[in-house]
Motif scaffolding. Structure first.
Motif, PDB file in Angstrom:
ATOM      1  N   ASP A  15      61.521  73.425 -60.317  1.00  0.00           N
ATOM      2  CA  ASP A  15      60.399  74.079 -59.995  1.00  0.00           C
ATOM      3  C   ASP A  15      60.368  74.984 -58.942  1.00  0.00           C
ATOM      4  O   ASP A  15      61.204  74.803 -57.942  1.00  0.00           O
ATOM      5  N   ARG A  18      57.950  72.421 -54.664  1.00  0.00           N
ATOM      6  CA  ARG A  18      57.668  71.054 -55.031  1.00  0.00           C
ATOM      7  C   ARG A  18      56.148  70.703 -55.219  1.00  0.00           C
ATOM      8  O   ARG A  18      55.430  70.996 -54.227  1.00  0.00           O
ATOM      9  N   PRO A  19      55.756  70.076 -56.361  1.00  0.00           N
ATOM     10  CA  PRO A  19      54.291  69.985 -56.398  1.00  0.00           C
ATOM     11  C   PRO A  19      53.735  68.703 -55.380  1.00  0.00           C
ATOM     12  O   PRO A  19      54.403  67.946 -55.112  1.00  0.00           O
ATOM     13  N   SER A  23      48.825  67.723 -57.798  1.00  0.00           N
ATOM     14  CA  SER A  23      49.478  68.549 -58.658  1.00  0.00           C
ATOM     15  C   SER A  23      50.571  67.510 -59.618  1.00  0.00           C
ATOM     16  O   SER A  23      50.489  67.912 -60.957  1.00  0.00           O
ATOM     17  N   THR A  24      51.211  66.480 -59.077  1.00  0.00           N
ATOM     18  CA  THR A  24      51.994  65.785 -59.952  1.00  0.00           C
ATOM     19  C   THR A  24      51.195  64.934 -60.949  1.00  0.00           C
ATOM     20  O   THR A  24      51.426  64.757 -61.937  1.00  0.00           O
ATOM     21  N   THR A  25      50.030  64.462 -60.432  1.00  0.00           N
ATOM     22  CA  THR A  25      49.070  63.810 -61.249  1.00  0.00           C
ATOM     23  C   THR A  25      48.585  64.544 -62.521  1.00  0.00           C
ATOM     24  O   THR A  25      48.341  64.300 -63.432  1.00  0.00           O
ATOM     25  N   ILE A  27      50.065  67.181 -63.803  1.00  0.00           N
ATOM     26  CA  ILE A  27      51.120  67.412 -64.524  1.00  0.00           C
ATOM     27  C   ILE A  27      51.337  66.391 -65.523  1.00  0.00           C
ATOM     28  O   ILE A  27      51.528  66.407 -66.695  1.00  0.00           O
ATOM     29  N   LEU A  28      51.458  65.011 -64.928  1.00  0.00           N
ATOM     30  CA  LEU A  28      51.350  64.198 -65.830  1.00  0.00           C
ATOM     31  C   LEU A  28      50.265  63.977 -66.921  1.00  0.00           C
ATOM     32  O   LEU A  28      50.390  63.621 -68.101  1.00  0.00           O
ATOM     33  N   THR A 142      59.413  66.616 -62.582  1.00  0.00           N
ATOM     34  CA  THR A 142      58.470  66.486 -61.672  1.00  0.00           C
ATOM     35  C   THR A 142      58.699  65.055 -60.986  1.00  0.00           C
ATOM     36  O   THR A 142      58.381  64.919 -59.679  1.00  0.00           O
ATOM     37  N   PHE A 143      58.943  64.031 -61.740  1.00  0.00           N
ATOM     38  CA  PHE A 143      59.193  62.880 -61.000  1.00  0.00           C
ATOM     39  C   PHE A 143      60.459  62.388 -60.901  1.00  0.00           C
ATOM     40  O   PHE A 143      61.180  62.087 -61.878  1.00  0.00           O
ATOM     41  N   ARG A 149      59.306  57.730 -61.922  1.00  0.00           N
ATOM     42  CA  ARG A 149      59.637  58.308 -63.106  1.00  0.00           C
ATOM     43  C   ARG A 149      59.156  57.423 -64.136  1.00  0.00           C
ATOM     44  O   ARG A 149      58.943  57.506 -65.322  1.00  0.00           O
ATOM     45  N   ALA A 152      55.559  57.099 -64.955  1.00  0.00           N
ATOM     46  CA  ALA A 152      55.269  58.322 -65.630  1.00  0.00           C
ATOM     47  C   ALA A 152      55.726  58.365 -67.050  1.00  0.00           C
ATOM     48  O   ALA A 152      54.880  58.559 -67.934  1.00  0.00           O
TER      49      ALA A 152
END
Length: 483
Positions: A15, A18-19, A23-25, A27-28, A142-143, A149, A152
């Motif tokens: 990316d 880095r989120p 943002s990572t939540t 994206i998931l 992302t993870f 990971r 996720a």
């Protein structure tokens, strides 16, 4: 004079930034919701098939092609969709697939005839083939920390597995109270919401330099045409004998095109599927297990939906609600697998899950024409779906273990292709077994039809038994995925 260190090669799928945690939540949630929508459409249509057939005056073959057209478009383009996510960037591919899928859903809901509906379903499958690999690529890029990971992927696997059961429930509710067209319309607001969220939260991925130019178009065309021809031949067994030219000609063409694909991949500089990846024992075995699991799972939703409506006389709503315990069992199995996979590795969970499903299918094969959901379906159905929930996440972990970021889309495309081609083959084969068994039985029609469903479900048990045995070929401990 101090030597200058060479500049590091760019991470082709990283990316642009880095989120953050939020943002990572997000994206998931986006990736899981999109995958849920794609898988939902495999089963949401099944409960509505009798209403579609009556409304559009479809033949039995036309009714089946509403399911097959989606599978055909989906299976044919999965590898191309997965590789495009690696080379072009997951966000671009995600939004493209989501847009095609949403527009085709709208067209399906507005269709005024059987041909238009089947065409819309085929385009839906194409959109799903582009969208589905991108959802797993988003998670894998992302993870990067192994446990994060795994969690996720556990969530992703749970919603994917639950999508099949939830589709049957939601399809029954929508068909009963809003009409069958809403099994397509429901995707439109969800698709628009996901597109808006992706534009905000999913960072733009750079993709590979010259990604479109590096896309192996000869390989993409040969494998897409080959898989499409092969799946077409397989699903044609619903209405034609195996020795009919309608079956063996496209099947033979498909095999020849797939052989040409292998030859192309061994020659080109940037292959769509590097053949070396197929020599990885863990990846190859996991895909064989996924193939067998898909063959049994797709047929299960279809056969049980018809049994409950045609034999037990349930309405679309009643049949849909009967799938709810299976939805809960899949989620429970996926959560158990997520908690245990780091301790046990994927192999014990896969063996246990497929053994449970095999026992459940063997039990389901004893369906009776004068039975009920409580006595004939409920317990073995929960056993089947619990086993599937235990297996879905570990088999994805096994298939993607050791895969770096640049191959994330390829690995997810292979897994999804195996599942969809297995589903197409399983549905065609088991539906053919059911119809041939029914045709050879004498006596009341309901008993003959039920005997056909029972024999087909017994064959489904053979598929999951093969998956259980194949799971023993996996290593005891799967290597961690490279960051």
């Amino acid at each position: 004079m101090t030597a200058t260190a060479p500049a590091p090669l760019p991470d082709t799928t990283a990316d642009s930034h880095r989120p953050s945690g939020l943002s990572t939540t997000a994206i998931l949630v986006i990736a899981c919701a999109a995958q849920f929508m794609v898988v939902l459409d495999v089963s949401i249509v099944n409960v509505a098939l009798p209403d579609m057939r009556a409304s559009l005056h479809l033949s039995s073959a036309g009714q089946q092609w509403i399911v097959n057209a989606y599978t055909l478009g989906f299976a044919g383009l999965l590898l191309l969709g997965g590789r495009a996510a690696d080379l072009v960037g997951a966000k671009r591919v995600f939004l493209t697939g989501l847009g095609v899928f949403t527009l085709a859903s709208l067209a399906g809901g507005l269709a005024g005839g059987g041909a238009l509906l089947i065409g819309a379903r085929a385009v839906q499958g194409v959109g799903g083939a582009v969208l589905a690999p991108a959802t797993l690529t988003l998670i894998m890029t992302t993870f990067t920390e192994p446990r994060a990971r795994t969690r996720a992927m556990g969530a992703w696997s749970a919603v994917m597995a639950a999508g099949g059961a939830a589709g049957a429930v939601l399809g029954g509710v929508l068909t009963q109270y809003a009409g069958w067209r809403w099994v397509f319309f429901v995707n439109v607001p969800l698709g628009l919401a996901l597109a808006a969220a992706a534009l905000v939260y999913v960072p733009a991925a750079s993709g590979a330099k010259g990604g479109l130019r590096r896309l192996d178009l000869p390989g993409a065309l040969s494998v897409t045409a080959g898989l499409t021809a092969l799946v077409y031949g397989i699903v044609s067994t619903e209405t034609h004998a195996w020795n009919s030219p309608t079956v063996w000609v496209p099947s033979a063409v498909g095999v020849l095109l797939l052989a040409a694909f292998v030859a192309i991949e061994s020659k080109v500089a940037a292959p769509l599927v590097p053949l070396a990846i197929l020599r990885r024992r863990t990846l190859a075995t996991a895909n064989l297990v996924v193939f067998s699991l898909g063959a049994a799972m797709f047929a299960m939703w279809f056969l049980l939906s018809l049994y409950m409506q045609q034999i037990l006389g349930y309405s679309a709503l009643e049949a849909g609600l009967c799938f709810l315990p299976g939805c809960l069992a899949i989620i429970l199995g996926a959560q158990i697998a997520t908690r245990l996979v780091h301790r046990t590795g994927p192999r014990p969970l896969l063996v246990c899950g497929m053994a449970l499903s095999t026992a459940g299918f063997g039990w389901l094969s004893q369906l009776s024409a004068d039975g009920s959901f409580g006595t004939d379906v409920a317990a073995p159905f929960v056993l089947c779906t619990l086993g599937m929930g235990l297996a879905m996440m570990p088999v994805t972990v096994a298939a993607t273990a050791g895969t770096d970021r640049a191959e994330a889309g390829l690995a997810s495309g292979l897994v999804n292709t195996s599942r969809q081609v297995g589903g197409a083959l399983g549905l065609a084969l088991l539906a053919t077994v059911a119809s041939h068994t029914t045709a050879t039985r004498t006596g009341p029609a309901a008993e003959a039809v039920t005997a056909g469903y029972g024999r087909a479900l017994l064959y489904a048990a053979a598929f999951t038994a093969c998956a259980a045995v194949g799971s023993f070929l996996l290593p005891r401990r799967t290597p961690r995925t490279a960051p």
